[in-house]
Design an enzyme around this catalytic site. Structure first.
Site, mmCIF file in Angstrom:
data_model
loop_
_atom_site.group_PDB
_atom_site.id
_atom_site.type_symbol
_atom_site.label_atom_id
_atom_site.label_comp_id
_atom_site.label_asym_id
_atom_site.label_seq_id
_atom_site.Cartn_x
_atom_site.Cartn_y
_atom_site.Cartn_z
ATOM 1 N N HIS A 198 0.812 -1.225 0.000
ATOM 2 C CA HIS A 198 0.000 0.000 0.000
ATOM 3 C C HIS A 198 0.844 1.274 0.000
ATOM 4 O O HIS A 198 0.317 2.368 -0.162
ATOM 5 C CB HIS A 198 -0.943 -0.006 1.213
ATOM 6 C CG HIS A 198 -2.037 -1.020 1.094
ATOM 7 N ND1 HIS A 198 -3.298 -0.702 0.660
ATOM 8 C CD2 HIS A 198 -2.049 -2.349 1.314
ATOM 9 C CE1 HIS A 198 -4.045 -1.793 0.627
ATOM 10 N NE2 HIS A 198 -3.313 -2.813 1.027
ATOM 11 N N ASP A 400 3.718 9.492 -0.907
ATOM 12 C CA ASP A 400 2.506 8.763 -0.503
ATOM 13 C C ASP A 400 2.233 7.660 -1.518
ATOM 14 O O ASP A 400 2.314 7.906 -2.724
ATOM 15 C CB ASP A 400 1.314 9.747 -0.483
ATOM 16 C CG ASP A 400 0.285 9.394 0.584
ATOM 17 O OD1 ASP A 400 0.222 8.218 0.976
ATOM 18 O OD2 ASP A 400 -0.449 10.303 1.018
HETATM 19 C C1 GDG Z 1 -2.043 3.973 3.196
HETATM 20 C C2 GDG Z 1 -1.037 4.637 2.249
HETATM 21 C C3 GDG Z 1 -2.743 4.542 0.426
HETATM 22 C C4 GDG Z 1 -8.694 10.477 7.572
HETATM 23 N N1 GDG Z 1 -9.119 11.320 8.531
HETATM 24 C C5 GDG Z 1 -10.346 10.925 8.880
HETATM 25 C C6 GDG Z 1 -10.694 9.825 8.115
HETATM 26 N N2 GDG Z 1 -9.650 9.565 7.321
HETATM 27 C C7 GDG Z 1 -9.581 8.482 6.325
HETATM 28 C C8 GDG Z 1 -9.677 9.050 4.932
HETATM 29 C C9 GDG Z 1 -8.980 8.000 4.096
HETATM 30 C C10 GDG Z 1 -7.981 7.384 5.068
HETATM 31 O O1 GDG Z 1 -8.344 7.813 6.375
HETATM 32 C C11 GDG Z 1 -6.557 7.843 4.790
HETATM 33 O O2 GDG Z 1 -6.082 7.195 3.638
HETATM 34 P P1 GDG Z 1 -4.800 7.686 2.839
HETATM 35 O O3 GDG Z 1 -4.739 6.944 1.555
HETATM 36 O O4 GDG Z 1 -4.874 9.158 2.641
HETATM 37 O O5 GDG Z 1 -3.527 7.429 3.756
HETATM 38 P P2 GDG Z 1 -2.876 6.238 4.691
HETATM 39 O O6 GDG Z 1 -3.627 6.077 5.951
HETATM 40 O O7 GDG Z 1 -1.459 6.655 4.864
HETATM 41 O O8 GDG Z 1 -2.977 4.878 3.815
HETATM 42 C C12 GDG Z 1 -1.760 5.436 1.181
HETATM 43 C C13 GDG Z 1 -3.626 3.754 1.386
HETATM 44 O O9 GDG Z 1 -2.858 3.077 2.374
HETATM 45 C C14 GDG Z 1 -4.492 2.724 0.649
HETATM 46 O O10 GDG Z 1 -3.718 1.831 -0.097
HETATM 47 O O11 GDG Z 1 -3.570 5.348 -0.388
HETATM 48 O O12 GDG Z 1 -0.844 6.003 0.275
HETATM 49 O O13 GDG Z 1 -0.124 5.470 2.972
HETATM 50 O O14 GDG Z 1 -9.878 6.998 3.687
HETATM 51 O O15 GDG Z 1 -11.034 9.234 4.615
HETATM 52 N N3 GDG Z 1 -11.876 9.197 8.218
HETATM 53 C C15 GDG Z 1 -12.767 9.698 9.139
HETATM 54 N N4 GDG Z 1 -12.482 10.758 9.939
HETATM 55 C C16 GDG Z 1 -11.295 11.404 9.849
HETATM 56 O O16 GDG Z 1 -11.047 12.364 10.590
HETATM 57 N N5 GDG Z 1 -13.965 9.104 9.255
#
Ligand code: GDG
Length: 502
Positions: A198, A400
């Site tokens: 990921h 990322d």
């Molecule tokens: C890893 C990789 C890759 C965030 N704040 C709140 C909230 N979120 C949710 C978002 C989103 C998720 O968390 C974050 O996903 P990301 O992709 O931005 O980042 P990572 O956690 O680092 O994920 C990344 C991912 O895996 C998938 O393969 O894209 O690059 O690092 O879904 O919505 N959700 C809620 N409240 C918040 O305050 N409900």
């Protein structure tokens, strides 16, 4: 060898991930274990496939269990999340000694691999004991996966004789596949093995800093198929296999050869549950009340890879350079607490608190403050309302794997005129979302400039850009990612024909 014959995606699926798709908690009063559901997009897409095929999920339950005979509870009857149908007999939890698990998880996974794979080697620690713990825990996951394969064999699944797919996830489990392969060969069990990362896979010059890098590659190459978000990461991986291990590789067809086996490497860019976010956005009440202010939104785990310090400094630069935005623009930054027992993360929290205070102190007027900073998590509905009503989203990580926030933002842009997405080229999402404004987060002047451009962008340009972005994300949502994965597993036999020399 592990047979690939007569395989198709009708086989049951065993998912192996560091965390189970829910966490277990002990009820304070009754002392009983209870499930607490989680609703991430990945779980939403994968759980139904596991459940439909009578598959199994192997992972750590979020707490240390010490009695292996204690039964895993069924889901709560009110639970409407996709994992509700995952029966306790379909869950294989990991039991790990707390100190060992800490060295593996906080030490090796988050102290070494996370920064290194995000090309930040100065933040990485290289400690032999953490690596030993990583090996031990990966062995435990592999052991439990083999146990799950035996369970499936007994239960015969709902899928007759189709060999199951074992799908190992992420940087926590890069060694597991190889042990699983060895064990299934001894036990004469047929299965297809896949791995998905990921986070980014770094270039060779970074990867080779890890003292035990050969072992990591050999671990991953235990699989039949290895998936990354984008082609760049696939090519980095292939490069490392060639240069570290001397493997024969085929860059055009993305193949690696090791020990007489051919491993397929595939870009599988993940998507979001697009329609669900549209629905959330349609139903969410407005939460940003002041219509005279444009909101610039940031949503991130509080992690040094997300470029939050750079983002705040770029916003400060914007206010310096373009004072016309003073009292007209607000940066709403949501920073979700993450890995709070790791020092790097505690330091980052300090730095952010100070920076927010300094910038607000510098620019605040009696009726306005430039930054609203939420250190915490907001609910899904509120999040969808923020996404929907923001004028600009700043998705500016330093590095990322993909970044789902960029995709969720465009899904929620249901109003006219829509907002503007700004994305970093160093996120996987930046690779494909061509109609977003691209900004290099390291160059503060440029970041300020691009943000200014977003704030004053004419309506018709915003509409054209957002329409394209939304269409692409709707088409390539998380279900289509799941289907692409299954299709890649189906076509393994054809791909694995003789490897061409490069
Ligand atoms: C890893 C990789 C890759 C965030 N704040 C709140 C909230 N979120 C949710 C978002 C989103 C998720 O968390 C974050 O996903 P990301 O992709 O931005 O980042 P990572 O956690 O680092 O994920 C990344 C991912 O895996 C998938 O393969 O894209 O690059 O690092 O879904 O919505 N959700 C809620 N409240 C918040 O305050 N409900």
């Amino acid at each position: 060898s592990v047979s690939r014959s007569a395989c198709n995606s009708k086989g049951s699926m065993i998912v192996v991930s560091n965390r189970l798709p829910f966490i277990l908690k002990r009820n304070d009063k009754t002392g009983e274990l209870e499930r607490k559901a989680s609703a991430g997009g990945l779980v939403t897409a994968v759980a139904p496939v596991v459940i439909r095929g009578g598959g199994i999920w192997v992972g750590w339950p979020g707490m240390h269990l010490d009695d292996p005979n204690e039964k895993i509870p069924e889901s709560n009857p009110n639970d409407k999340t996709p994992t509700a149908g995952l029966l306790s007999e379909k869950i294989v939890p990991i039991y790990a000694e707390p100190k060992l698990f800490d060295s593996y998880y906080n030490g090796c996974c988050n102290g070494t691999f996370w920064p290194l794979f995000h090309s930040m080697p100065d933040r990485a620690t290289f400690i032999a004991d953490h690596w030993k713990a990583y090996i031990k825990c990966n062995e435990e996951f592999a052991e439990k996966t083999v146990h799950a394969l035996h369970l499936l064999k007994q239960q015969k699944g709902k899928n007759g004789n189709a060999p199951p797919i074992v799908w190992v996830h992420d940087y926590h489990l890069m060694l597991a596949a190889n042990w699983i392969r060895q064990r299934v060969e001894e036990d004469d069990i047929k299965c297809k093995l896949a791995f998905f990362l990921h986070i980014p896979f770094p270039p060779w010059d970074i990867f080779r800093l890890f003292p035990w890098s050969d072992e990591v590659l050999q671990g991953i190459l235990g699989c039949d198929m290895v998936g990354f978000h984008i082609t760049d990461y696939c090519l980095n991986f292939i490069d490392c296999c060639q240069r570290n291990l001397g493997c024969r590789v085929d860059r055009k067809n993305l193949l690696v050869e090791l020990g007489g086996r051919t491993i397929c490497v595939r870009p599988l860019p993940i998507g979001v549950p697009f329609d669900r976010f549209v629905q959330l956005a349609q139903n969410a009440k407005p939460v940003l009340s002041n219509a005279n202010q444009q909101v610039i939104l940031g949503v991130d785990r509080l992690d040094y890879t997300k470029g939050l310090v750079h983002r705040l400094k770029a916003f400060e630069r914007l206010l310096e350079r373009y004072p016309e935005h003073i009292e007209k623009v607000v940066l709403l930054q949501i920073s979700v607490p993450s890995r709070t027992d790791v020092k790097e993360y505690q330091d980052l929290k300090e730095e952010m608190d100070q920076l927010v205070g300094r910038i607000n102190g510098r620019f605040t007027t009696p009726n306005w403050s430039p930054i609203r900073y939420i250190y915490g998590c907001v609910g899904q509905d509120e999040l969808a309302a923020f996404y929907r009503d923001a004028a600009v989203a700043l998705v500016t990580p330093l590095r990322d794997g993909m970044n789902l926030v960029a995709k969720e933002f465009v899904a929620c842009q249901i109003n006219t005129p829509p907002g503007v997405l700004i994305v970093s080229p160093f996120a996987g999402a930046g690779e494909m979302m061509h109609e977003a404004l691209i900004c290099n987060p390291y160059e503060l002047d440029d970041a300020a400039e691009v943000t200014h451009r977003a704030l004053i962008m004419p309506e018709d340009e915003r509409i054209v850009r957002m329409n394209h972005l939304r269409r692409r994300e709707q088409l390539n949502d998380v279900d289509s990612w799941m289907k692409a994965f299954l299709k890649a597993m189906d076509s393994l036999e054809e791909e694995a024909d003789d490897i061409g020399a490069t």
